[in-house]
Design an enzyme around this catalytic site. Structure first.
Site, PDB file in Angstrom:
ATOM      1  N   GLY A 147       1.090  -1.510  -0.313  1.00  0.00           N
ATOM      2  CA  GLY A 147       0.159  -0.086  -0.103  1.00  0.00           C
ATOM      3  C   GLY A 147       0.912   1.098   0.259  1.00  0.00           C
ATOM      4  N   ILE A 149       2.490   2.587   2.458  1.00  0.00           N
ATOM      5  CA  ILE A 149       4.002   3.322   3.265  1.00  0.00           C
ATOM      6  C   ILE A 149       4.737   2.119   2.056  1.00  0.00           C
ATOM      7  CG2 ILE A 149       4.696   2.020   5.193  1.00  0.00           C
ATOM      8  CD1 ILE A 149       1.988   3.046   6.542  1.00  0.00           C
ATOM      9  N   SER A 168       1.375  -9.206  -1.653  1.00  0.00           N
ATOM     10  CA  SER A 168       0.195  -8.454  -1.529  1.00  0.00           C
ATOM     11  C   SER A 168      -0.570  -9.683  -1.382  1.00  0.00           C
ATOM     12  CB  SER A 168      -0.323  -7.426  -1.919  1.00  0.00           C
ATOM     13  OG  SER A 168      -0.240  -7.705  -3.741  1.00  0.00           O
ATOM     14  N   ARG A 169      -1.843  -9.527  -1.228  1.00  0.00           N
ATOM     15  CA  ARG A 169      -3.307 -10.283  -0.836  1.00  0.00           C
ATOM     16  C   ARG A 169      -3.130 -10.696  -2.760  1.00  0.00           C
ATOM     17  NH1 ARG A 169      -8.575 -10.316   2.377  1.00  0.00           N
ATOM     18  NH2 ARG A 169      -6.794 -10.602   4.459  1.00  0.00           N
ATOM     19  N   ARG A 229       2.473  -4.468  12.413  1.00  0.00           N
ATOM     20  CA  ARG A 229       2.182  -4.898  13.826  1.00  0.00           C
ATOM     21  C   ARG A 229       3.085  -6.470  14.137  1.00  0.00           C
ATOM     22  NH1 ARG A 229       0.867  -1.000  14.039  1.00  0.00           N
ATOM     23  NH2 ARG A 229      -1.303   0.377  14.413  1.00  0.00           N
ATOM     24  N   GLU A 258       2.844  -4.079  24.275  1.00  0.00           N
ATOM     25  CA  GLU A 258       3.779  -3.262  24.519  1.00  0.00           C
ATOM     26  C   GLU A 258       3.686  -2.316  25.165  1.00  0.00           C
ATOM     27  OE1 GLU A 258       3.097  -0.907  20.495  1.00  0.00           O
ATOM     28  OE2 GLU A 258       3.468  -2.027  19.239  1.00  0.00           O
ATOM     29  N   HIS A 277       8.083   1.520  19.252  1.00  0.00           N
ATOM     30  CA  HIS A 277       6.403   2.003  18.695  1.00  0.00           C
ATOM     31  C   HIS A 277       6.617   3.479  18.142  1.00  0.00           C
ATOM     32  CE1 HIS A 277       2.407   0.584  17.331  1.00  0.00           C
ATOM     33  NE2 HIS A 277       3.095   1.187  16.559  1.00  0.00           N
TER      34      HIS A 277
END
Length: 314
Positions: A147, A149, A168-169, A229, A258, A277
């Site tokens: 995407g 980023i 990617s998917r 993530r 976190e 993060h």
């Protein structure tokens, strides 16, 4: 048109209030909840929330007028568990993190490739000693996530003369990438990748995507970045891979828990870099601009930008 009430639920409430009042949006009443008791008092009045997802979550059952929640972060996974409400529009911030993420990845990558920390140490010792290094030109970068980023990081990689591959998917072609593949090709792609960067969101498919079996396919000199993530990487398996030389290095900005607990063995692993993060902050100026654009769409009844599909998780 009737008035809409916005409730701000963020650590940057004062900043957001200033920015949004200056935008002078029509039909909008702005309320602020700077603490839990204010939030509980005001939540029933809000048609719109502009919120950090974790602050909004416990209040959702009492948000009886809620139509739309604009997250101030990209990550909204805390609002996506199966028993959470889905009868409102959820939007996140996107399109603003590419440059910051790219700075983070290449800042660390160049520092590692050029052994900058080592020369700082040598400087303290007044030691004049050169070490061999390799450039980025001709190296292969594998990006998981293509995407906004991923595309920004890909373009930066191309600038340094890297071969850039994506997963990617859909496997659809994307600007900045030499090739893009679907997830089943991941093992094969890992055998070629010198640098692996995950910018994946948290979904069912991405949980522990990087586990012991996956690390078997990595090039021994590979560097792994996780800026997406935390749950994409199995941390115990990662430690084993780093200790046994399956991976040369890892740079992690996100973790399953976190803040990372003080007793986590990740802190002490020499070929692992831990950051808290902070690879790409949500700057209030950028987030407010996204809200302003979306609010105009909202009152015009148009589709909102950055709308999250509750089933897909992004």
């Amino acid at each position: 048109m009737s008035q809409r009430t916005l409730l701000l639920l963020s650590q940057d409430n004062a900043h957001y209030e200033r920015l949004l009042k200056a935008a002078d949006l029509p039909y909008l009443r702005i309320l602020r909840a700077d603490n839990q008791s204010d939030a509980e008092k005001l939540i029933g009045e809000a048609h719109i929330l502009m919120a950090e997802p974790a602050r909004a979550k416990p209040l959702l059952p009492r948000a009886s007028k809620l139509n739309w929640l604009q997250s101030t972060y990209a990550g909204v996974d805390v609002l996506l568990d199966p028993d959470s409400r889905r009868d409102y529009q959820l939007t996140n911030v996107r399109g603003i993190f590419g440059p910051l993420m790219s700075e983070y990845v290449f800042g660390h990558l160049l520092s590692l490739m050029r052994q900058i920390p080592l020369y700082r140490e040598q400087q303290k010792q007044r030691l004049w000693q050169s070490h061999p290094y390799q450039g980025l030109k001709g190296k292969t970068m594998l990006l998981l996530g293509t995407g906004n980023i991923g595309q920004h990081i890909a373009h930066t990689g191309k600038h340094f003369g890297m071969m850039v591959q994506g997963i990617s998917r859909s496997g659809r072609e994307r600007a900045g990438f030499d090739q893009v593949y679907q997830l089943p090709a991941l093992n094969k792609m890992l055998t070629q990748a010198d640098v692996i960067v995950s910018v994946l969101p948290a979904t069912r498919d991405t949980r522990h995507l990087f586990n012991a079996e996956r690390f078997e396919h990595c090039k021994p000199g590979a560097i792994l970045f996780n800026v997406g993530r935390g749950n994409a990487v199995h941390s115990v398996d990662l430690l084993t891979a780093l200790r046994t030389g399956k991976l040369a290095m890892a740079v992690l900005d996100v973790f399953e828990q976190e803040p990372l607990p003080a007793d986590s063995p990740l802190w002490g692993q020499p070929n692992l870099i831990v950051t808290p993060h902070n690879s790409a902050y949500s700057f209030p100026e950028d987030v407010a601009q996204i809200f302003v654009r979306n609010y105009i769409r909202f009152i015009d009844g148009q589709p909102l930008d950055g709308k999250i599909d509750f089933d897909k998780g992004y």
